[in-house]
Design a protein around this motif. Structure first.
Motif, short mmCIF file in Angstrom:
data_model
loop_
_atom_site.label_atom_id
_atom_site.label_comp_id
_atom_site.label_asym_id
_atom_site.label_seq_id
_atom_site.Cartn_x
_atom_site.Cartn_y
_atom_site.Cartn_z
N GLU A 2 91.03 30.96 36.65
CA GLU A 2 89.60 30.99 36.33
C GLU A 2 89.21 29.99 35.25
N PRO A 3 89.88 29.97 34.08
CA PRO A 3 89.50 29.01 33.03
C PRO A 3 89.65 27.56 33.48
N VAL A 4 90.64 27.30 34.31
CA VAL A 4 90.88 25.94 34.79
C VAL A 4 89.73 25.51 35.70
N ILE A 5 89.35 26.36 36.63
CA ILE A 5 88.28 26.04 37.57
C ILE A 5 86.95 25.87 36.83
N ASP A 6 86.78 26.63 35.74
CA ASP A 6 85.53 26.57 34.98
C ASP A 6 85.46 25.37 34.04
N MET A 7 86.54 24.60 33.94
CA MET A 7 86.58 23.49 32.99
C MET A 7 85.51 22.43 33.26
N SER A 8 85.27 22.15 34.54
CA SER A 8 84.33 21.08 34.88
C SER A 8 83.87 21.23 36.32
N LYS A 9 82.79 20.51 36.66
CA LYS A 9 82.31 20.50 38.04
C LYS A 9 83.34 19.87 38.96
N ASP A 10 84.10 18.93 38.42
CA ASP A 10 85.13 18.28 39.23
C ASP A 10 86.20 19.28 39.64
N MET A 11 86.57 20.19 38.72
CA MET A 11 87.58 21.19 39.04
C MET A 11 87.06 22.25 40.01
N SER A 12 85.80 22.59 39.89
CA SER A 12 85.25 23.68 40.71
C SER A 12 84.70 23.18 42.04
N LYS A 13 84.80 21.88 42.30
CA LYS A 13 84.28 21.32 43.54
C LYS A 13 84.96 21.95 44.75
N LYS A 14 84.15 22.43 45.67
CA LYS A 14 84.63 23.05 46.91
C LYS A 14 85.46 24.31 46.67
N VAL A 15 85.31 24.95 45.51
CA VAL A 15 85.99 26.21 45.23
C VAL A 15 84.95 27.33 45.20
N ALA A 16 85.18 28.39 45.96
CA ALA A 16 84.28 29.53 46.00
C ALA A 16 85.05 30.80 45.65
N ARG A 17 84.38 31.73 44.97
CA ARG A 17 85.04 32.95 44.51
C ARG A 17 84.42 34.18 45.16
N GLY A 18 85.25 35.20 45.31
CA GLY A 18 84.76 36.44 45.87
C GLY A 18 85.89 37.41 46.15
N PRO A 19 85.56 38.68 46.41
CA PRO A 19 86.59 39.67 46.75
C PRO A 19 87.23 39.36 48.10
N ILE A 20 88.48 39.79 48.26
CA ILE A 20 89.21 39.56 49.51
C ILE A 20 89.73 40.89 50.05
N VAL A 21 89.64 41.07 51.35
CA VAL A 21 90.20 42.26 51.99
C VAL A 21 91.44 41.84 52.77
N THR A 22 92.52 42.58 52.58
CA THR A 22 93.79 42.28 53.25
C THR A 22 93.98 43.21 54.43
#
Length: 394
Positions: free
Chosen positions: A283-303
Protein backbone atom coordinates in the motif's frame (compact mmCIF):
# COMPACT_ATOMS: atom_id res chain seq x y z
CA UNK A 1 14.91 -17.17 -17.86
CA UNK A 2 13.30 -20.37 -16.61
CA UNK A 3 9.71 -20.81 -17.68
CA UNK A 4 7.79 -20.29 -20.88
CA UNK A 5 5.55 -17.31 -21.38
CA UNK A 6 2.62 -17.28 -18.99
CA UNK A 7 0.10 -18.04 -21.69
CA UNK A 8 1.92 -21.18 -22.72
CA UNK A 9 2.40 -22.44 -19.19
CA UNK A 10 -1.05 -21.73 -17.80
CA UNK A 11 -3.02 -23.88 -20.20
CA UNK A 12 -3.02 -27.35 -21.72
CA UNK A 13 -3.65 -26.69 -25.42
CA UNK A 14 -5.76 -29.34 -27.08
CA UNK A 15 -7.25 -29.57 -30.54
CA UNK A 16 -10.37 -31.61 -31.09
CA UNK A 17 -12.63 -32.45 -33.97
CA UNK A 18 -15.63 -32.72 -31.67
CA UNK A 19 -18.32 -30.06 -31.83
CA UNK A 20 -21.36 -29.38 -29.73
CA UNK A 21 -24.42 -31.17 -31.05
CA UNK A 22 -26.81 -28.59 -32.53
CA UNK A 23 -29.45 -29.56 -29.96
CA UNK A 24 -27.09 -29.61 -26.98
CA UNK A 25 -27.53 -26.11 -25.55
CA UNK A 26 -31.34 -26.25 -25.14
CA UNK A 27 -31.00 -29.56 -23.31
CA UNK A 28 -28.10 -28.56 -21.09
CA UNK A 29 -29.04 -27.91 -17.51
CA UNK A 30 -27.18 -26.90 -14.38
CA UNK A 31 -26.33 -30.15 -12.67
CA UNK A 32 -24.96 -30.81 -9.24
CA UNK A 33 -22.78 -33.82 -8.45
CA UNK A 34 -22.51 -35.06 -4.91
CA UNK A 35 -18.91 -36.17 -4.63
CA UNK A 36 -18.00 -38.27 -1.61
CA UNK A 37 -14.52 -37.72 -0.20
CA UNK A 38 -13.88 -38.96 3.29
CA UNK A 39 -11.54 -36.13 4.25
CA UNK A 40 -13.68 -33.43 2.62
CA UNK A 41 -17.18 -34.26 3.74
CA UNK A 42 -19.52 -34.22 0.74
CA UNK A 43 -18.59 -31.23 -1.43
CA UNK A 44 -20.90 -30.21 -4.25
CA UNK A 45 -19.48 -29.78 -7.74
CA UNK A 46 -21.25 -27.37 -10.06
CA UNK A 47 -21.29 -28.38 -13.70
CA UNK A 48 -21.31 -25.19 -15.76
CA UNK A 49 -23.48 -24.51 -18.81
CA UNK A 50 -23.24 -21.72 -21.40
CA UNK A 51 -26.80 -20.67 -20.53
CA UNK A 52 -25.98 -19.85 -16.90
CA UNK A 53 -22.21 -19.28 -16.72
CA UNK A 54 -20.59 -15.86 -17.04
CA UNK A 55 -18.34 -17.17 -19.84
CA UNK A 56 -21.37 -17.89 -22.00
CA UNK A 57 -20.33 -19.31 -25.37
CA UNK A 58 -16.67 -19.03 -24.35
CA UNK A 59 -17.19 -21.75 -21.74
CA UNK A 60 -16.69 -24.57 -24.24
CA UNK A 61 -13.26 -23.46 -25.59
CA UNK A 62 -12.09 -22.75 -22.03
CA UNK A 63 -13.03 -26.23 -20.85
CA UNK A 64 -11.71 -28.03 -23.93
CA UNK A 65 -8.26 -26.50 -23.37
CA UNK A 66 -8.09 -28.06 -19.92
CA UNK A 67 -9.31 -31.61 -20.60
CA UNK A 68 -6.78 -34.34 -21.30
CA UNK A 69 -6.84 -35.63 -24.92
CA UNK A 70 -7.49 -39.21 -23.80
CA UNK A 71 -10.76 -38.13 -22.20
CA UNK A 72 -11.77 -36.22 -25.31
CA UNK A 73 -10.94 -38.88 -27.85
CA UNK A 74 -12.06 -42.11 -26.14
CA UNK A 75 -15.83 -42.29 -26.09
CA UNK A 76 -15.99 -45.71 -24.41
CA UNK A 77 -14.61 -44.54 -21.05
CA UNK A 78 -17.09 -45.47 -18.32
CA UNK A 79 -15.14 -44.30 -15.26
CA UNK A 80 -12.83 -41.32 -14.68
CA UNK A 81 -11.23 -41.26 -11.24
CA UNK A 82 -9.61 -38.00 -10.11
CA UNK A 83 -6.62 -38.86 -7.94
CA UNK A 84 -3.95 -36.95 -6.04
CA UNK A 85 -0.65 -38.32 -7.29
CA UNK A 86 2.66 -36.41 -7.39
CA UNK A 87 4.72 -36.77 -10.53
CA UNK A 88 8.31 -38.01 -10.74
CA UNK A 89 9.87 -34.59 -10.30
CA UNK A 90 13.41 -35.93 -10.34
CA UNK A 91 12.92 -36.65 -14.06
CA UNK A 92 11.68 -33.13 -14.83
CA UNK A 93 14.87 -31.10 -14.64
CA UNK A 94 14.01 -29.04 -17.75
CA UNK A 95 10.38 -28.40 -16.84
CA UNK A 96 9.11 -24.82 -16.76
CA UNK A 97 7.54 -23.13 -13.76
CA UNK A 98 3.75 -23.66 -13.62
CA UNK A 99 3.77 -26.01 -16.61
CA UNK A 100 2.80 -29.40 -15.17
CA UNK A 101 -0.76 -30.56 -15.72
CA UNK A 102 -2.61 -33.77 -14.77
CA UNK A 103 -1.52 -37.01 -16.40
CA UNK A 104 -3.61 -40.04 -17.31
CA UNK A 105 -3.18 -43.69 -16.29
CA UNK A 106 -5.29 -46.34 -18.00
CA UNK A 107 -6.53 -48.93 -15.51
CA UNK A 108 -8.39 -50.96 -18.12
CA UNK A 109 -10.02 -50.29 -21.49
CA UNK A 110 -12.88 -48.34 -19.86
CA UNK A 111 -11.32 -46.80 -16.73
CA UNK A 112 -8.73 -44.05 -16.36
CA UNK A 113 -7.14 -42.16 -13.50
CA UNK A 114 -6.61 -38.44 -13.94
CA UNK A 115 -3.56 -37.86 -11.76
CA UNK A 116 -3.49 -34.35 -10.28
CA UNK A 117 -1.07 -32.68 -7.93
CA UNK A 118 -2.39 -33.82 -4.53
CA UNK A 119 -4.36 -30.70 -3.62
CA UNK A 120 -8.00 -30.93 -2.65
CA UNK A 121 -8.78 -27.64 -4.38
CA UNK A 122 -7.05 -28.62 -7.61
CA UNK A 123 -8.71 -32.04 -7.68
CA UNK A 124 -12.14 -30.46 -7.25
CA UNK A 125 -11.36 -28.01 -10.03
CA UNK A 126 -10.37 -30.71 -12.49
CA UNK A 127 -13.32 -32.89 -11.53
CA UNK A 128 -15.52 -29.90 -12.32
CA UNK A 129 -13.74 -29.23 -15.60
CA UNK A 130 -14.01 -32.84 -16.78
CA UNK A 131 -17.65 -33.18 -15.72
CA UNK A 132 -18.52 -29.93 -17.47
CA UNK A 133 -16.77 -31.09 -20.63
CA UNK A 134 -18.67 -34.38 -20.65
CA UNK A 135 -21.96 -32.58 -20.11
CA UNK A 136 -21.28 -30.11 -22.92
CA UNK A 137 -20.62 -32.94 -25.34
CA UNK A 138 -23.67 -34.97 -24.25
CA UNK A 139 -21.64 -37.58 -22.41
CA UNK A 140 -22.34 -38.89 -18.92
CA UNK A 141 -20.84 -36.53 -16.33
CA UNK A 142 -21.72 -39.07 -13.64
CA UNK A 143 -18.68 -41.17 -14.55
CA UNK A 144 -16.41 -38.63 -12.80
CA UNK A 145 -15.36 -39.70 -9.30
CA UNK A 146 -13.01 -38.16 -6.74
CA UNK A 147 -10.70 -40.51 -4.85
CA UNK A 148 -10.48 -39.69 -1.11
CA UNK A 149 -7.45 -37.59 -0.21
CA UNK A 150 -5.87 -37.31 3.21
CA UNK A 151 -6.24 -33.72 4.41
CA UNK A 152 -2.52 -33.53 5.29
CA UNK A 153 -1.25 -34.98 2.01
CA UNK A 154 -0.37 -31.61 0.46
CA UNK A 155 1.23 -30.42 3.69
CA UNK A 156 3.49 -33.46 3.85
CA UNK A 157 4.52 -33.18 0.22
CA UNK A 158 5.49 -29.51 0.59
CA UNK A 159 7.30 -30.23 3.85
CA UNK A 160 9.34 -32.96 2.18
CA UNK A 161 10.00 -30.93 -0.98
CA UNK A 162 13.12 -28.99 -1.89
CA UNK A 163 11.60 -25.77 -0.52
CA UNK A 164 13.64 -26.07 2.68
CA UNK A 165 16.85 -25.97 0.62
CA UNK A 166 16.29 -22.24 0.00
CA UNK A 167 17.33 -21.39 3.56
CA UNK A 168 16.19 -18.51 5.76
CA UNK A 169 14.62 -15.55 3.96
CA UNK A 170 12.95 -12.25 4.82
CA UNK A 171 10.84 -11.76 1.68
CA UNK A 172 9.33 -14.35 -0.68
CA UNK A 173 7.80 -13.49 -4.04
CA UNK A 174 5.74 -16.46 -5.22
CA UNK A 175 3.41 -17.44 -8.05
CA UNK A 176 3.74 -16.31 -11.68
CA UNK A 177 7.33 -15.16 -11.21
CA UNK A 178 8.40 -16.07 -14.77
CA UNK A 179 7.51 -12.61 -15.97
CA UNK A 180 9.38 -10.44 -13.43
CA UNK A 181 12.38 -10.07 -15.72
CA UNK A 182 13.28 -6.57 -14.53
CA UNK A 183 13.35 -7.34 -10.82
CA UNK A 184 16.52 -6.02 -9.22
CA UNK A 185 18.74 -8.93 -8.19
CA UNK A 186 17.14 -11.44 -10.56
CA UNK A 187 19.36 -13.26 -13.06
CA UNK A 188 18.93 -16.08 -15.58
CA UNK A 189 20.22 -18.70 -13.14
CA UNK A 190 17.60 -20.69 -11.21
CA UNK A 191 18.09 -23.24 -8.44
CA UNK A 192 16.16 -26.33 -7.40
CA UNK A 193 17.41 -28.84 -10.00
CA UNK A 194 18.53 -31.33 -7.38
CA UNK A 195 16.78 -34.40 -8.90
CA UNK A 196 15.24 -35.24 -5.54
CA UNK A 197 11.90 -37.03 -5.37
CA UNK A 198 9.94 -33.87 -4.57
CA UNK A 199 12.00 -31.15 -6.24
CA UNK A 200 8.92 -29.21 -7.29
CA UNK A 201 10.21 -25.68 -6.61
CA UNK A 202 12.57 -23.44 -8.56
CA UNK A 203 14.01 -20.27 -7.08
CA UNK A 204 16.47 -17.45 -7.10
CA UNK A 205 17.78 -16.05 -3.85
CA UNK A 206 19.67 -12.80 -3.42
CA UNK A 207 20.53 -10.22 -0.80
CA UNK A 208 19.13 -6.72 -1.22
CA UNK A 209 21.10 -3.54 -0.65
CA UNK A 210 20.41 -3.45 3.08
CA UNK A 211 21.01 -7.17 3.60
CA UNK A 212 17.44 -8.45 3.29
CA UNK A 213 17.31 -12.08 2.10
CA UNK A 214 14.90 -12.26 -0.86
CA UNK A 215 13.71 -15.36 -2.72
CA UNK A 216 11.70 -15.47 -5.94
CA UNK A 217 9.99 -18.86 -5.91
CA UNK A 218 8.10 -20.72 -8.62
CA UNK A 219 6.43 -24.12 -8.53
CA UNK A 220 6.37 -26.65 -11.37
CA UNK A 221 2.78 -27.50 -10.46
CA UNK A 222 -0.22 -25.19 -10.49
CA UNK A 223 -0.32 -23.18 -7.29
CA UNK A 224 -4.08 -23.64 -6.89
CA UNK A 225 -6.48 -23.04 -4.04
CA UNK A 226 -5.47 -24.39 -0.64
CA UNK A 227 -1.94 -25.14 -1.88
CA UNK A 228 -1.10 -21.44 -1.61
CA UNK A 229 -1.92 -21.38 2.08
CA UNK A 230 0.11 -24.53 2.71
CA UNK A 231 3.11 -23.00 0.94
CA UNK A 232 2.94 -19.83 3.01
CA UNK A 233 2.83 -21.89 6.20
CA UNK A 234 5.89 -23.83 5.05
CA UNK A 235 7.71 -20.60 4.18
CA UNK A 236 7.02 -19.35 7.69
CA UNK A 237 7.83 -22.49 9.67
CA UNK A 238 10.77 -23.73 7.57
CA UNK A 239 12.31 -20.53 6.18
CA UNK A 240 11.24 -17.97 8.80
CA UNK A 241 9.81 -15.67 6.11
CA UNK A 242 8.53 -12.27 7.26
CA UNK A 243 6.75 -11.07 4.12
CA UNK A 244 5.14 -12.85 1.13
CA UNK A 245 4.00 -11.26 -2.14
CA UNK A 246 1.80 -13.30 -4.47
CA UNK A 247 1.82 -12.76 -8.25
CA UNK A 248 -1.00 -14.26 -10.33
CA UNK A 249 -4.25 -13.34 -12.09
CA UNK A 250 -7.90 -12.75 -11.19
CA UNK A 251 -11.28 -11.91 -12.64
CA UNK A 252 -13.07 -8.59 -12.23
CA UNK A 253 -16.56 -8.38 -10.73
CA UNK A 254 -16.72 -4.69 -11.62
CA UNK A 255 -17.57 -3.55 -15.13
CA UNK A 256 -14.97 -0.80 -14.74
CA UNK A 257 -11.84 -2.93 -15.09
CA UNK A 258 -11.08 -4.32 -18.52
CA UNK A 259 -9.29 -7.61 -19.16
CA UNK A 260 -5.50 -7.35 -19.19
CA UNK A 261 -5.61 -3.61 -18.59
CA UNK A 262 -5.28 -3.53 -14.81
CA UNK A 263 -3.32 -4.85 -11.83
CA UNK A 264 -5.51 -5.82 -8.89
CA UNK A 265 -4.58 -5.67 -5.22
CA UNK A 266 -6.38 -5.32 -1.89
CA UNK A 267 -6.47 -5.93 1.85
CA UNK A 268 -9.71 -7.89 2.30
CA UNK A 269 -10.68 -11.39 1.21
CA UNK A 270 -13.75 -13.60 1.44
CA UNK A 271 -13.10 -17.32 1.90
CA UNK A 272 -15.75 -19.94 2.67
CA UNK A 273 -17.85 -17.58 4.75
CA UNK A 274 -14.88 -15.95 6.49
CA UNK A 275 -13.83 -12.34 6.04
CA UNK A 276 -10.06 -11.86 6.23
CA UNK A 277 -8.46 -8.42 6.53
CA UNK A 278 -4.81 -7.45 6.79
CA UNK A 279 -2.33 -4.60 6.43
CA UNK A 280 -0.55 -4.82 3.08
CA UNK A 281 3.12 -3.75 2.71
CA UNK A 282 2.43 -2.79 -0.92
CA UNK A 283 0.00 0.00 0.00
CA UNK A 284 2.62 2.67 0.93
CA UNK A 285 4.62 1.84 -2.19
CA UNK A 286 1.63 2.17 -4.51
CA UNK A 287 0.66 5.44 -2.80
CA UNK A 288 4.12 6.95 -3.35
CA UNK A 289 3.29 8.48 -6.73
CA UNK A 290 0.93 8.43 -9.70
CA UNK A 291 3.59 6.54 -11.58
CA UNK A 292 3.49 3.72 -9.01
CA UNK A 293 -0.30 3.57 -8.87
CA UNK A 294 -0.74 3.61 -12.65
CA UNK A 295 -3.07 0.82 -13.77
CA UNK A 296 -3.38 -0.46 -10.17
CA UNK A 297 -6.88 -0.89 -8.71
CA UNK A 298 -7.82 -1.93 -5.17
CA UNK A 299 -10.75 -3.81 -3.77
CA UNK A 300 -11.93 -6.88 -1.84
CA UNK A 301 -11.38 -10.31 -3.40
CA UNK A 302 -13.50 -13.45 -3.10
CA UNK A 303 -11.73 -16.80 -3.36
CA UNK A 304 -13.63 -19.65 -5.03
CA UNK A 305 -12.80 -23.32 -5.74
CA UNK A 306 -12.97 -23.00 -9.53
CA UNK A 307 -13.94 -20.44 -12.19
CA UNK A 308 -16.70 -22.85 -13.17
CA UNK A 309 -18.77 -21.80 -10.16
CA UNK A 310 -18.98 -18.23 -11.48
CA UNK A 311 -22.53 -18.27 -12.81
CA UNK A 312 -24.52 -15.16 -13.65
CA UNK A 313 -26.53 -15.62 -10.45
CA UNK A 314 -23.29 -15.90 -8.48
CA UNK A 315 -22.00 -12.69 -10.10
CA UNK A 316 -25.18 -10.81 -9.25
CA UNK A 317 -24.78 -11.86 -5.62
CA UNK A 318 -21.07 -11.04 -5.28
CA UNK A 319 -20.61 -7.95 -7.44
CA UNK A 320 -21.72 -5.70 -4.59
CA UNK A 321 -19.38 -7.38 -2.08
CA UNK A 322 -16.11 -7.94 -3.92
CA UNK A 323 -14.18 -6.38 -6.80
CA UNK A 324 -12.05 -9.39 -7.70
CA UNK A 325 -12.35 -13.19 -7.81
CA UNK A 326 -9.59 -15.80 -7.73
CA UNK A 327 -8.85 -19.26 -6.35
CA UNK A 328 -5.87 -18.66 -3.99
CA UNK A 329 -5.61 -15.26 -2.28
CA UNK A 330 -8.06 -16.04 0.53
CA UNK A 331 -6.12 -19.16 1.54
CA UNK A 332 -2.77 -17.34 1.51
CA UNK A 333 -4.13 -14.32 3.38
CA UNK A 334 -5.72 -16.52 6.05
CA UNK A 335 -2.43 -18.33 6.69
CA UNK A 336 -0.52 -15.02 6.74
CA UNK A 337 -2.86 -13.44 9.28
CA UNK A 338 -2.77 -16.50 11.54
CA UNK A 339 1.05 -16.63 11.48
CA UNK A 340 1.74 -12.90 11.62
CA UNK A 341 3.38 -12.79 8.18
CA UNK A 342 3.08 -9.63 6.06
CA UNK A 343 1.18 -10.34 2.86
CA UNK A 344 0.28 -8.62 -0.38
CA UNK A 345 -0.87 -9.60 -3.85
CA UNK A 346 -0.42 -8.13 -7.31
CA UNK A 347 -2.51 -9.93 -9.91
CA UNK A 348 -3.35 -9.34 -13.55
CA UNK A 349 -7.04 -8.79 -14.25
CA UNK A 350 -7.37 -11.61 -16.80
CA UNK A 351 -11.10 -11.39 -17.48
CA UNK A 352 -14.16 -9.28 -16.76
CA UNK A 353 -17.12 -11.44 -15.75
CA UNK A 354 -19.65 -8.89 -17.03
CA UNK A 355 -18.06 -8.79 -20.48
CA UNK A 356 -16.78 -12.22 -21.61
CA UNK A 357 -16.49 -11.10 -25.22
CA UNK A 358 -13.02 -10.11 -26.38
CA UNK A 359 -10.16 -11.12 -24.07
CA UNK A 360 -11.09 -13.88 -21.61
CA UNK A 361 -9.82 -17.13 -20.08
CA UNK A 362 -10.37 -19.04 -23.31
CA UNK A 363 -7.95 -16.99 -25.43
CA UNK A 364 -5.25 -15.79 -23.05
CA UNK A 365 -2.51 -17.33 -25.19
CA UNK A 366 -3.14 -14.81 -27.98
CA UNK A 367 -0.33 -12.38 -28.95
CA UNK A 368 -2.55 -9.43 -28.02
CA UNK A 369 -3.06 -10.71 -24.47
CA UNK A 370 0.61 -11.63 -24.04
CA UNK A 371 1.65 -8.14 -25.14
CA UNK A 372 -0.86 -6.43 -22.81
CA UNK A 373 0.23 -8.52 -19.84
CA UNK A 374 3.89 -7.70 -20.40
CA UNK A 375 3.06 -4.05 -19.72
CA UNK A 376 1.35 -5.03 -16.47
CA UNK A 377 4.19 -7.31 -15.34
CA UNK A 378 6.66 -4.51 -16.01
CA UNK A 379 4.57 -2.26 -13.76
CA UNK A 380 4.47 -4.98 -11.07
CA UNK A 381 8.26 -5.22 -11.27
CA UNK A 382 8.57 -1.48 -10.75
CA UNK A 383 6.37 -1.73 -7.63
CA UNK A 384 8.35 -4.70 -6.29
CA UNK A 385 11.68 -2.92 -6.81
CA UNK A 386 10.35 0.01 -4.79
CA UNK A 387 9.10 -2.41 -2.13
CA UNK A 388 12.61 -3.85 -1.83
CA UNK A 389 14.01 -0.38 -1.22
CA UNK A 390 11.30 0.39 1.33
CA UNK A 391 11.81 -2.87 3.22
CA UNK A 392 15.55 -2.23 3.15
CA UNK A 393 15.01 1.09 4.89
CA UNK A 394 12.69 -0.30 7.56
Amino acid sequence: MLGAQESASRNLHISTSEHLHKDTVPFLRRQRLQLAMSSMGSPVLDIATPATHTMGLFLQPYVVKHVHPDIQHHQKITQIIITGSPQRYAQLSDTCIDSLRPTVSWIDSHTIHLNCFPSRSLMLHYASVVATYLSLFRRDSGIVHLRPLDSDHTVRLIRESNLQAIGKIDLAIIGNVNNLTGLEGLTDHWYGFDRSEFSIFRWQKFTSRKHQAVAVIGCLEQLWGDTGGHILRALCTQLNVKCVIYIAKCGSLSEEYTSNGWIATGTKAFLKGEVIQWSCPLEPVIDMSKDMSKKVARGPIVTVPTPLCETRDWLSEWASKATWVDCEVGFIAKAAVELGVQFGFLVVVSDNLWHPEGQNLSNEDSPTVISARKVLYDQMTKILNSLLLRLDAS
